[in-house]
Design a protein around this motif. Structure first.
Motif: not given
Ligand SMILES: Nc1nc2c(ncn2[C@@H]2O[C@H](COP(=O)(O)OP(=O)(O)OP(=O)(O)O)[C@@H](O)[C@H]2O)c(=O)[nH]1
Ligand SMILES: [Mg+2]
Length: 278
Positions: A232-254
């Motif tokens: 299973f994958t989805c657009g939102w997971f792909n957005q997480i993966l393509s977000t460059p840094t760990e902090d940016q990923k965290s902010n995006f998820i939050i």
């Protein structure tokens, strides 16, 4: 660190989780339903602490890579255990951090979401409903196609007494799956999950217990085949993966989780705090 598909650096576990041969399994369910015990049973190791009490035993999202050992099938699995993640408010920082860890660990793809219930209490409580709504909101309706319903506490000495419960739960028109379809407005094509009844206790040398864990493995493999060996994958997971840094990923998820929680609160009347599991 190892190189991932996109050339980015991956941790050891992330590297293996992104391998198509690795099974990625996430346990979800209310407090004390047997999530950690189930993952321990699969890998035949006491990795996760289990127990019963007023407070949840599992406090943090944890993912381990282990072979599926019960039965021994020569497949590696990433086993993701979960606590209640957002039990009082989405603004709770600690809970949000658990959400972040959880969704980061899922973003390489998920083989199956194991939705765990204790057969002795199969109410679809408000927390579980809210959690599933949040998942639908973030991951899209496709995620329902990757759900396996697991009922624990179907111990051998109780099996005869539980047969009636099992009949009620598996009833094709009034059972558990039709009920979930009604609550979440799902049709049979989107939601027709396998249902597995098992015990997680005393697995060694116990043919009864092992047979039912084999059924769980068969269900996971069948699901994998039915989905064309695609996790299973989805657009939102792909957005997480393509977000460059760990902090940016965290902010995006939050920010995504907060946004989704906002719309779930307005859709549900019963309170609205999302708690993933308890
Ligand atoms: N008899 C019996 N007991 C079980 C079974 N599965 C789990 N238990 C017991 O139920 C209790 C809760 O199990 P856990 O695996 O800790 O449940 P959990 O869902 O991880 O709980 P939290 O981390 O607190 O959310 C423990 O005492 C387990 O030993 C089962 O199949 N049969
Ligand atoms: Mg636990």
């Amino acid at each position: 660190m190892l190189a991932g598909r996109s050339g980015s650096e991956l941790s050891h576990d992330q590297f293996y989780a992104s391998d198509p041969k690795t099974l990625v399994l996430s346990c979800l369910g209310a407090m004390g339903n047997g999530k950690s015990s189930l993952l321990n049973a699969i890998c035949d190791e006491q990795i996760y602490r289990t127990g019963r009490g007023a407070e949840p035993i599992t406090r943090h999202v944890e993912a381990v890579m282990r072979p599926w050992s019960n039965p021994p099938v020569s497949r590696y699995c990433q086993l993701i255990d979960t606590p209640g993640m957002c039990d009082s408010s989405a603004r709770d920082r600690a809970n949000m951090q658990e959400c972040v860890r959880y969704f980061k660990s899922l973003s390489f793809g998920v083989s199956a979401f194991l939705l765990v219930f204790n057969i002795n209490d199969t109410r679809l409580d408000a927390y579980t409903q809210n959690m599933l709504s949040l998942f639908e909101q973030l991951l899209g309706r496709e995620f329902w196609k990757y759900v396996i319903l697991v009922f624990t506490h179907v111990d051998e000495h109780n099996r005869d007494l539980l047969e009636d419960n099992i009949d009620v739960l598996t009833d094709p028109s009034e059972g558990f799956v039709p009920e979930l379809r009604r609550v979440f407005r799902l049709d049979e094509r989107t939601f027709d999950p396998p249902m597995v009844f098992l015990t997680t206790q005393r697995l060694r040398y116990n043919a009864y217990a092992q047979r039912h864990l084999q059924q769980l493995y068969n269900s996971v493999v069948q699901l994998e085949k039915d989905r064309g060996n695609k996790k299973f994958t989805c657009g939102w997971f792909n957005q997480i993966l393509s977000t460059p840094t760990e902090d940016q990923k965290s902010n995006f998820i939050i920010s995504s989780v907060r946004g989704a929680l906002g719309s779930i609160r307005s859709a549900f009347t019963g309170g609205g705090s999302w708690c993933a599991m308890q």
